[in-house]
Design a protein around this motif. Structure first.
Motif, mmCIF file in Angstrom:
data_model
loop_
_atom_site.group_PDB
_atom_site.id
_atom_site.type_symbol
_atom_site.label_atom_id
_atom_site.label_comp_id
_atom_site.label_asym_id
_atom_site.label_seq_id
_atom_site.Cartn_x
_atom_site.Cartn_y
_atom_site.Cartn_z
ATOM 1 N N THR A 85 0.839 -1.210 0.000
ATOM 2 C CA THR A 85 0.000 0.000 0.000
ATOM 3 C C THR A 85 0.863 1.246 0.000
ATOM 4 O O THR A 85 0.601 2.208 -0.743
ATOM 5 C CB THR A 85 -0.919 0.002 1.238
ATOM 6 O OG1 THR A 85 -1.771 -1.142 1.188
ATOM 7 C CG2 THR A 85 -1.772 1.261 1.277
ATOM 8 N N PHE A 86 1.888 1.251 0.816
ATOM 9 C CA PHE A 86 2.827 2.369 0.866
ATOM 10 C C PHE A 86 3.448 2.627 -0.508
ATOM 11 O O PHE A 86 3.453 3.761 -1.012
ATOM 12 C CB PHE A 86 3.914 2.071 1.910
ATOM 13 C CG PHE A 86 5.170 2.869 1.788
ATOM 14 C CD1 PHE A 86 5.139 4.251 1.731
ATOM 15 C CD2 PHE A 86 6.410 2.233 1.734
ATOM 16 C CE1 PHE A 86 6.312 4.990 1.622
ATOM 17 C CE2 PHE A 86 7.577 2.959 1.626
ATOM 18 C CZ PHE A 86 7.526 4.351 1.572
ATOM 19 N N LEU A 87 3.931 1.567 -1.161
ATOM 20 C CA LEU A 87 4.598 1.717 -2.453
ATOM 21 C C LEU A 87 3.608 2.054 -3.566
ATOM 22 O O LEU A 87 3.925 2.822 -4.473
ATOM 23 C CB LEU A 87 5.376 0.441 -2.783
ATOM 24 C CG LEU A 87 6.542 0.152 -1.824
ATOM 25 C CD1 LEU A 87 7.156 -1.202 -2.121
ATOM 26 C CD2 LEU A 87 7.600 1.244 -1.932
ATOM 27 N N SER A 88 2.400 1.486 -3.519
ATOM 28 C CA SER A 88 1.382 1.817 -4.522
ATOM 29 C C SER A 88 1.032 3.294 -4.463
ATOM 30 O O SER A 88 0.855 3.952 -5.496
ATOM 31 C CB SER A 88 0.123 0.974 -4.302
ATOM 32 O OG SER A 88 0.384 -0.396 -4.508
ATOM 33 N N ASP A 89 0.932 3.829 -3.254
ATOM 34 C CA ASP A 89 0.603 5.245 -3.098
ATOM 35 C C ASP A 89 1.727 6.135 -3.626
ATOM 36 O O ASP A 89 1.469 7.152 -4.276
ATOM 37 C CB ASP A 89 0.337 5.547 -1.619
ATOM 38 C CG ASP A 89 -0.329 6.891 -1.429
ATOM 39 O OD1 ASP A 89 -1.568 6.957 -1.531
ATOM 40 O OD2 ASP A 89 0.379 7.883 -1.193
ATOM 41 N N ILE A 90 2.974 5.752 -3.364
ATOM 42 C CA ILE A 90 4.113 6.535 -3.853
ATOM 43 C C ILE A 90 4.151 6.514 -5.383
ATOM 44 O O ILE A 90 4.366 7.550 -6.034
ATOM 45 C CB ILE A 90 5.433 5.980 -3.276
ATOM 46 C CG1 ILE A 90 5.468 6.146 -1.757
ATOM 47 C CG2 ILE A 90 6.633 6.671 -3.917
ATOM 48 C CD1 ILE A 90 5.426 7.567 -1.269
ATOM 49 N N ALA A 119 1.110 -13.781 -4.367
ATOM 50 C CA ALA A 119 -0.146 -14.389 -4.829
ATOM 51 C C ALA A 119 -1.056 -13.327 -5.424
ATOM 52 O O ALA A 119 -1.253 -12.273 -4.845
ATOM 53 C CB ALA A 119 -0.846 -15.083 -3.655
ATOM 54 N N GLY A 120 -1.603 -13.623 -6.589
ATOM 55 C CA GLY A 120 -2.461 -12.642 -7.266
ATOM 56 C C GLY A 120 -1.698 -11.776 -8.224
ATOM 57 O O GLY A 120 -2.256 -11.290 -9.213
ATOM 58 N N GLY A 121 -0.415 -11.552 -7.926
ATOM 59 C CA GLY A 121 0.501 -10.838 -8.784
ATOM 60 C C GLY A 121 -0.045 -9.580 -9.430
ATOM 61 O O GLY A 121 -0.543 -8.681 -8.759
ATOM 62 N N PRO A 122 0.037 -9.504 -10.771
ATOM 63 C CA PRO A 122 -0.358 -8.295 -11.497
ATOM 64 C C PRO A 122 -1.792 -7.844 -11.251
ATOM 65 O O PRO A 122 -2.063 -6.646 -11.213
ATOM 66 C CB PRO A 122 -0.148 -8.701 -12.967
ATOM 67 C CG PRO A 122 0.857 -9.798 -12.928
ATOM 68 C CD PRO A 122 0.591 -10.536 -11.661
ATOM 69 N N ASP A 123 -2.707 -8.780 -11.067
ATOM 70 C CA ASP A 123 -4.112 -8.399 -10.872
ATOM 71 C C ASP A 123 -4.307 -7.614 -9.578
ATOM 72 O O ASP A 123 -5.006 -6.599 -9.550
ATOM 73 C CB ASP A 123 -5.000 -9.647 -10.862
ATOM 74 C CG ASP A 123 -5.042 -10.350 -12.212
ATOM 75 O OD1 ASP A 123 -4.834 -9.652 -13.227
ATOM 76 O OD2 ASP A 123 -5.261 -11.567 -12.247
ATOM 77 N N VAL A 124 -3.688 -8.085 -8.508
ATOM 78 C CA VAL A 124 -3.812 -7.392 -7.221
ATOM 79 C C VAL A 124 -3.123 -6.036 -7.281
ATOM 80 O O VAL A 124 -3.670 -5.021 -6.824
ATOM 81 C CB VAL A 124 -3.218 -8.246 -6.085
ATOM 82 C CG1 VAL A 124 -3.203 -7.468 -4.772
ATOM 83 C CG2 VAL A 124 -4.007 -9.536 -5.926
ATOM 84 N N ILE A 125 -1.922 -6.007 -7.842
ATOM 85 C CA ILE A 125 -1.174 -4.746 -7.932
ATOM 86 C C ILE A 125 -1.922 -3.742 -8.803
ATOM 87 O O ILE A 125 -1.982 -2.546 -8.485
ATOM 88 C CB ILE A 125 0.240 -5.001 -8.488
ATOM 89 C CG1 ILE A 125 1.033 -5.897 -7.529
ATOM 90 C CG2 ILE A 125 0.977 -3.688 -8.709
ATOM 91 C CD1 ILE A 125 1.178 -5.357 -6.129
ATOM 92 N N LYS A 126 -2.531 -4.207 -9.888
ATOM 93 C CA LYS A 126 -3.305 -3.306 -10.749
ATOM 94 C C LYS A 126 -4.446 -2.673 -9.963
ATOM 95 O O LYS A 126 -4.685 -1.458 -10.077
ATOM 96 C CB LYS A 126 -3.860 -4.074 -11.953
ATOM 97 C CG LYS A 126 -4.694 -3.202 -12.889
ATOM 98 C CD LYS A 126 -5.239 -3.998 -14.054
ATOM 99 C CE LYS A 126 -6.121 -3.122 -14.949
ATOM 100 N NZ LYS A 126 -6.663 -3.892 -16.108
ATOM 101 N N SER A 127 -5.161 -3.466 -9.169
ATOM 102 C CA SER A 127 -6.265 -2.925 -8.369
ATOM 103 C C SER A 127 -5.759 -1.907 -7.355
ATOM 104 O O SER A 127 -6.382 -0.853 -7.158
ATOM 105 C CB SER A 127 -6.980 -4.066 -7.639
ATOM 106 O OG SER A 127 -7.569 -4.967 -8.558
ATOM 107 N N MET A 128 -4.642 -2.213 -6.730
ATOM 108 C CA MET A 128 -4.091 -1.290 -5.740
ATOM 109 C C MET A 128 -3.666 0.022 -6.385
ATOM 110 O O MET A 128 -3.958 1.111 -5.867
ATOM 111 C CB MET A 128 -2.894 -1.942 -5.029
ATOM 112 C CG MET A 128 -3.248 -3.179 -4.234
ATOM 113 S SD MET A 128 -1.842 -3.899 -3.355
ATOM 114 C CE MET A 128 -1.663 -2.745 -2.010
#
Length: 358
Positions: A85-90, A119-128
């Motif tokens: 979450t920290f890195l996604s926000d940055i 787990a979830g990889g690109p899909d989870v990161i894309k949502s975040m």
């Protein structure tokens, strides 16, 4: 005389061997055989330099003094501590041009790479990233089998996209070397450090804490001590309590500026952080209580709005979420308070789901 002749023959033999080895060495140095055998050729490039004559080049920062450009930063913490979450926000702030947690902005928008093997990889990161407000066209990743940090594919993407942020999460999944072996892991990380320096990219390596808690803070991360040595900045992300939405970042190491204090944030949605700001550890309990109170207020407001909405009649489930989002309530909050508000899901004859107020 016979003894003198023997000594002369021994000398001649030694000289012949030296000459033969010198000739062989010249031949090897002219081919790639020398490198393959692991021999070290004599380097002829030599330049004596004086520090007084060097240029003063101050470091550039993605987030001062936590994450520098052109160098390696380690972000460490327990699972679910809020690292992603920290890195996604940055990344969202850097790719969209929004304000960073400290109130500053980058001179221009940048491209980023978020390479994740969780787990979830690109899909989870894309949502975040999407929830955080990132420009998804500016964030890339490499899809491939047996991907490592030093096989050339990630380096190629950094150069082709001119990425200024590279997140590798977790670092363990992308290392060829054994993380516990200092020599091999140091060599591999040095390659990554050279890539960061060459491209000006902020390389952020994510790892988990080890199970042992008796180590010094700087060595709490997985792997050998040399991993911590290569990084210019080390950040620890922790949560105050197991049920608390409040996290805080603590800088454990910084070779480029004075170490910063703790910086707190609250996770309000998947990939979305509400930044509280610099805090003293003694204030963390008070901040946590304040966050709990605010969260309770939000949930009460969501219950009231959902009851008013459904009081007019049954509403399609997706439409209900959309209307609640327009009122400022996140999807996770609405689903959390749905039962408390007295709402129930009903399936209609046409297969669609509606929300009904009991």
């Amino acid at each position: 005389k016979s003894e003198d002749n023997k000594e002369d023959k021994v000398k001649d033999t030694k000289e012949d061997k030296k000459a033969a080895w010198a000739k062989k060495r010249r031949i090897l140095m002219e081919t790639d055989v020398f490198e393959k055998r692991g021999a070290v050729p004599v380097a002829d490039d030599f330049m004596a330099c004086c520090y007084a004559n060097g240029e003063d080049t101050p470091p550039k920062w993605l987030l001062y003094p936590y994450i520098p450009f052109g160098m390696i930063t380690l972000v460490q913490g327990m699972p679910s501590s809020g690292k992603s979450t920290f890195l996604s926000d940055i990344i969202a702030c850097a790719t969209s041009g929004n304000m960073l947690p400290d109130g500053s902005r980058l001179e221009s928008k940048v491209n980023a790479i978020y390479q994740c093997a969780e787990a979830g990889g690109p899909d989870v990161i894309k949502s975040m990233l999407k929830n955080a407000g990132a420009d998804l066209n500016a964030v890339s990743f490499v899809r491939g089998s047996f991907l490592t940090m030093c096989d050339g594919r990630i380096q190629r993407l950094v150069e082709e996209t001119n990425a200024k942020i590279l997140v590798v999460d977790p670092m363990l999944e992308f290392l060829e070397a054994n993380m516990l072996q200092a020599q091999s892991s140091r060599k591999e990380l040095s390659e990554i450090a050279r890539l960061a320096e060459k491209t000006g990219c902020a390389v952020i390596l994510v790892s988990h804490f080890t199970k042992g808690e008796n180590k010094e803070e700087i060595y709490r991360g997985m792997g050998s001590a040399d991993i911590a040595a290569v990084a210019r900045s080390i950040l620890h992300v922790r949560r105050l309590e197991s049920s608390s939405p409040v996290r805080y970042i603590t800088q454990i190491k910084c070779n480029l500026a004075p170490e910063a204090g703790s910086y707190a944030f609250e996770i309000v949605n998947l990939g979305v952080a509400r930044w509280i700001g610099p805090v003293d550890p003694s204030e963390m309990k008070e901040i946590n209580e304040e966050a709990k109170f605010k969260r309770g207020e939000k949930q009460e407001a969501a219950i009231r709005d959902l009851r008013l909405l459904l009081g007019k009649g049954d509403i399609d489930a997706k439409e209900a979420l959309r209307l609640m989002r327009m009122k400022g309530h996140s999807q996770s909050t609405v689903r959390l308070v749905k039962e408390a508000a007295g709402a129930k899901s009903l399936k209609q004859s046409d297969g669609k789901w509606v929300w009904h107020l009991v």
